[in-house]
Design a protein around this motif. Structure first.
Motif, PDB file in Angstrom:
ATOM      1  N   ARG A  11       3.563   2.191  10.796  1.00 49.28           N
ATOM      2  CA  ARG A  11       4.977   2.563  10.695  1.00 49.28           C
ATOM      3  C   ARG A  11       5.863   1.413  11.172  1.00 49.28           C
ATOM      4  NH1 ARG A  11       2.771   7.724  11.884  1.00 49.28           N
ATOM      5  NH2 ARG A  11       2.886   7.408  14.136  1.00 49.28           N
ATOM      6  N   SER A  12       5.405   0.709  12.188  1.00 53.86           N
ATOM      7  CA  SER A  12       6.179  -0.428  12.692  1.00 53.86           C
ATOM      8  C   SER A  12       6.240  -1.548  11.651  1.00 53.86           C
ATOM      9  CB  SER A  12       5.539  -0.946  13.986  1.00 53.86           C
ATOM     10  OG  SER A  12       6.163  -2.147  14.395  1.00 53.86           O
ATOM     11  N   HIS A  13       5.088  -1.839  11.030  1.00 49.71           N
ATOM     12  CA  HIS A  13       5.066  -2.869   9.977  1.00 49.71           C
ATOM     13  C   HIS A  13       6.057  -2.528   8.875  1.00 49.71           C
ATOM     14  CE1 HIS A  13       1.929  -5.334  11.523  1.00 49.71           C
ATOM     15  NE2 HIS A  13       0.899  -4.533  11.248  1.00 49.71           N
ATOM     16  N   ILE A  14       5.997  -1.290   8.409  1.00 48.87           N
ATOM     17  CA  ILE A  14       6.849  -0.901   7.282  1.00 48.87           C
ATOM     18  C   ILE A  14       8.315  -0.888   7.688  1.00 48.87           C
ATOM     19  CG2 ILE A  14       7.410   1.008   5.726  1.00 48.87           C
ATOM     20  CD1 ILE A  14       4.415   1.652   5.660  1.00 48.87           C
ATOM     21  N   SER A  15       8.579  -0.408   8.870  1.00 42.13           N
ATOM     22  CA  SER A  15       9.961  -0.354   9.334  1.00 42.13           C
ATOM     23  C   SER A  15      10.562  -1.761   9.425  1.00 42.13           C
ATOM     24  CB  SER A  15       9.997   0.341  10.701  1.00 42.13           C
ATOM     25  OG  SER A  15      11.296   0.275  11.239  1.00 42.13           O
ATOM     26  N   ARG A  16       9.813  -2.670   9.997  1.00 38.15           N
ATOM     27  CA  ARG A  16      10.321  -4.048  10.112  1.00 38.15           C
ATOM     28  C   ARG A  16      10.476  -4.697   8.737  1.00 38.15           C
ATOM     29  NH1 ARG A  16       7.015  -6.805  15.164  1.00 38.15           N
ATOM     30  NH2 ARG A  16       7.622  -5.300  16.760  1.00 38.15           N
ATOM     31  N   ALA A  17       9.504  -4.450   7.880  1.00 39.79           N
ATOM     32  CA  ALA A  17       9.580  -5.052   6.541  1.00 39.79           C
ATOM     33  C   ALA A  17      10.807  -4.541   5.784  1.00 39.79           C
ATOM     34  CB  ALA A  17       8.308  -4.714   5.749  1.00 39.79           C
ATOM     35  N   VAL A  18      11.018  -3.241   5.854  1.00 38.42           N
ATOM     36  CA  VAL A  18      12.168  -2.667   5.141  1.00 38.42           C
ATOM     37  C   VAL A  18      13.471  -3.213   5.711  1.00 38.42           C
ATOM     38  CG1 VAL A  18      13.442  -0.528   4.756  1.00 38.42           C
ATOM     39  CG2 VAL A  18      10.976  -0.590   4.374  1.00 38.42           C
ATOM     40  N   ALA A  19      13.533  -3.341   7.035  1.00 35.68           N
ATOM     41  CA  ALA A  19      14.753  -3.880   7.649  1.00 35.68           C
ATOM     42  C   ALA A  19      14.995  -5.315   7.173  1.00 35.68           C
ATOM     43  CB  ALA A  19      14.620  -3.829   9.166  1.00 35.68           C
ATOM     44  N   LEU A  40       0.831  -1.211   0.000  1.00 42.88           N
ATOM     45  CA  LEU A  40       0.000   0.000   0.000  1.00 42.88           C
ATOM     46  C   LEU A  40       0.864   1.259   0.000  1.00 42.88           C
ATOM     47  CD1 LEU A  40      -2.850  -1.060   2.470  1.00 42.88           C
ATOM     48  CD2 LEU A  40      -3.023  -0.736   0.001  1.00 42.88           C
ATOM     49  N   ARG A  41       2.001   1.208   0.680  1.00 41.79           N
ATOM     50  CA  ARG A  41       2.856   2.384   0.726  1.00 41.79           C
ATOM     51  C   ARG A  41       3.615   2.580  -0.593  1.00 41.79           C
ATOM     52  NH1 ARG A  41       5.803   5.039   4.460  1.00 41.79           N
ATOM     53  NH2 ARG A  41       3.788   5.310   5.458  1.00 41.79           N
ATOM     54  N   TYR A  42       4.295   1.566  -1.049  1.00 39.38           N
ATOM     55  CA  TYR A  42       5.232   1.758  -2.151  1.00 39.38           C
ATOM     56  C   TYR A  42       4.676   1.386  -3.519  1.00 39.38           C
ATOM     57  CZ  TYR A  42       8.448   2.433   1.659  1.00 39.38           C
ATOM     58  OH  TYR A  42       9.046   2.912   2.785  1.00 39.38           O
TER      59      TYR A  42
END
Lengths: 169, 343
Positions: A145-153, A122-124
């Protein structure tokens, strides 16, 4: 607003299929999910069509179907052990030799936990804001924000050597 | 997150989206599901459609619009046609062969798609493919190297990783594997017991078979608006009964089939006169699933045009008659493989 369900399909079916494919990383599963959603949306179209954004509602149905679908199918899918894939290398040239960062990242996306994957898509892919994603997932913006941060990491950790791809598979 | 990483992530998602299935596959699947869910209303609809067909046919026999020359024929709202003619040659060489097949199956059909990226061979116990209770197909599909992510039970295909599609229709086994760089193979087993075991044994027996080049010249003339040619091929029970066929499809799931047969189809329909020529017309879903059919006697061979357009509509007669008039088939190349099985 589309006049009929057929008009809606004409305008939106392709984008629903593309969205579902980014979520599932599997065209076959994407087709099944969209099919289920369309079959359930059609009888209710009179009510859906009166909404401000009918397509957004149906798209959320796809998201929810993906989340519940994965839960339903989890017990039926056969999980392939990592080592098993290495033992079954094809006798001919292996397309995975064409490994690059995109292939690693694509494999990594496919292995993200489902809510993280939805948030990333949904974000990217869909360019949604935190608030919009939170509404779609039924959670807070900080959770998004936590979901996206963890996914990106996780995805960043997978980038590197081709050996990383085997881990991802 | 760096700008480069975000750009890479967006690119990956966009590429993933580009792998989405074509809407035509979904429309076709929806049609099957709706048919299964609503079989009873469909029976009623078919009965009504058949009754309407009789009424309409009687009106046509009484001297309606069928006798009007083309230039003065009123517009056919039932099936608008595209004016553009499409010409194609179909290279039917399929350079692979299974060395094992279940007993009783013989090859009945080969076809390729318009882009030349997919070729398929069919084996059946008898001369019919579309309505056959049992059949096996082997498809060769050219895809880009990234089309690797699919789920399903895994099976070893002579060292390559094969997967059974979890989304196959009940009674079918669909096994897919990479046989060579850039080509994906699919074996589909329909209606046979132990379908997965049969599919696996067939897949493990597939070998390259260069074969001879074989080209069918065939083209549609007028076709329904919104449709494009999709497949061309040859089928028949034996080399002496070979016939060419063409298919066209639309994104909404409508299909058009044109075929030359050595014998008349079982469901001929009602005999009419169109532009001075005897044709047989059927409106109403038949055993083949077509909503309408036009058959023309070519003098010993039969041209059959079938339309798969959902609800039957007798108003499509003139449009389909024009399709039948303008479709062209060149000589069918010698097809010694028809009616045979791997040695």
């Amino acid at each position: 607003m589309p006049d009929s369900f057929e008009d809606f399909l004409t305008e939106r079916l392709d984008s629903l299929l593309r969205y579902a494919t980014t979520l599932t990383c599997d065209p076959y599963q994407a087709q099944d999910i969209v099919q289920e959603v369309v079959l359930r949306a059609q009888p209710k179209w009179g009510r859906i069509a009166r909404m401000d954004l009918p397509h957004a509602y149906v798209k959320r149905m796809v998201t929810n179907e993906f989340l519940s679908w994965r839960r339903r199918r989890w017990t039926r899918d056969v999980q392939v052990p990592h080592g098993g894939m290495e033992d079954l290398s094809p006798p001919l040239a292996d397309p995975t030799a064409l490994v690059d960062d995109r292939a690693v990242l694509t494999a990594g996306i496919a292995r993200l936990p489902r809510k993280q994957r939805v948030a990333v898509v949904l974000r990217y892919y869909d360019n949604r804001s935190d608030a919009e994603i939170a509404e779609e997932l039924g959670c807070s913006e900080s959770t998004v924000r936590s979901h996206i941060s963890r996914a990106v990491a996780t995805l960043r950790a997978h980038l590197g050597t081709p050996e990383r791809l085997k881990e991802a598979l | 997150m760096t700008h480069e990483f975000e750009a890479l992530l967006r690119e990956c998602l966009a590429r993933q989206a580009a792998r989405a299935p074509h809407r035509a596959f979904l429309i076709a699947a929806l049609r099957r599901r709706r048919t299964a869910r609503m079989w009873l209303p469909l029976v009623v609809a078919v009965v009504i459609a058949l009754a309407l067909t009789v009424v309409v046919s009687v009106e046509f026999r009484a001297g309606g619009e069928l006798g009007v020359p083309p230039a003065r024929r009123p517009p056919d709202d039932g099936l608008p046609l595209a004016a553009e003619s499409i010409s194609d040659h179909w290279d039917l060489r399929v350079p692979v062969e299974p060395r094992w097949l279940p007993s009783g199956l013989v090859e009945h059909q080969r076809m390729v798609n318009t882009g030349g990226t997919m070729a398929t061979r069919f084996w059946t116990p008898g001369p019919v493919v579309d309505e056959a209770a049992q059949w096996v197909s082997l498809s060769l599909l050219r895809l880009d190297a990234e089309d690797l992510l699919f789920t399903g039970d895994q099976v070893d295909i002579r060292g390559s990783s094969g997967r059974f599609s979890p989304y196959a229709l009940p009674g079918d086994a669909v096994l897919t594997w990479w046989g060579a760089l850039g080509f994906r193979f699919t074996v589909t087993v329909h209606g046979l017991p132990n379908g997965r075991e049969v599919a696996t044994q067939i897949a493990r027996s597939v070998e390259s078979a260069p074969g001879e080049g074989m080209r069918l010249a065939a083209r549609f003339g007028a076709i329904p608006a919104g449709m494009t040619p999709t497949y061309g091929g040859i089928r028949g029970a034996s080399p002496g009964e070979a016939g060419g066929f063409l298919r066209a499809g639309a994104p909404d799931g409508r299909e058009l089939h044109a075929e030359v047969l050595p014998v008349a189809p079982a469901e001929l329909g009602v005999e009419l006169t169109v532009r001075g020529r005897e044709v047989w017309f059927r409106s109403g879903v038949g055993a083949d699933g077509a909503s309408e059919q036009v058959v023309v006697d070519l003098g010993g061979r039969w041209l059959v045009v079938r339309y798969f357009g959902g609800e039957p509509d007798a108003g499509r007669l003139t449009g389909l008659a024009q399709v039948a008039e303008t479709v062209r088939f060149g000589p069918v190349p010698f097809s010694p493989w028809l009616g045979t099985r791997p040695e």
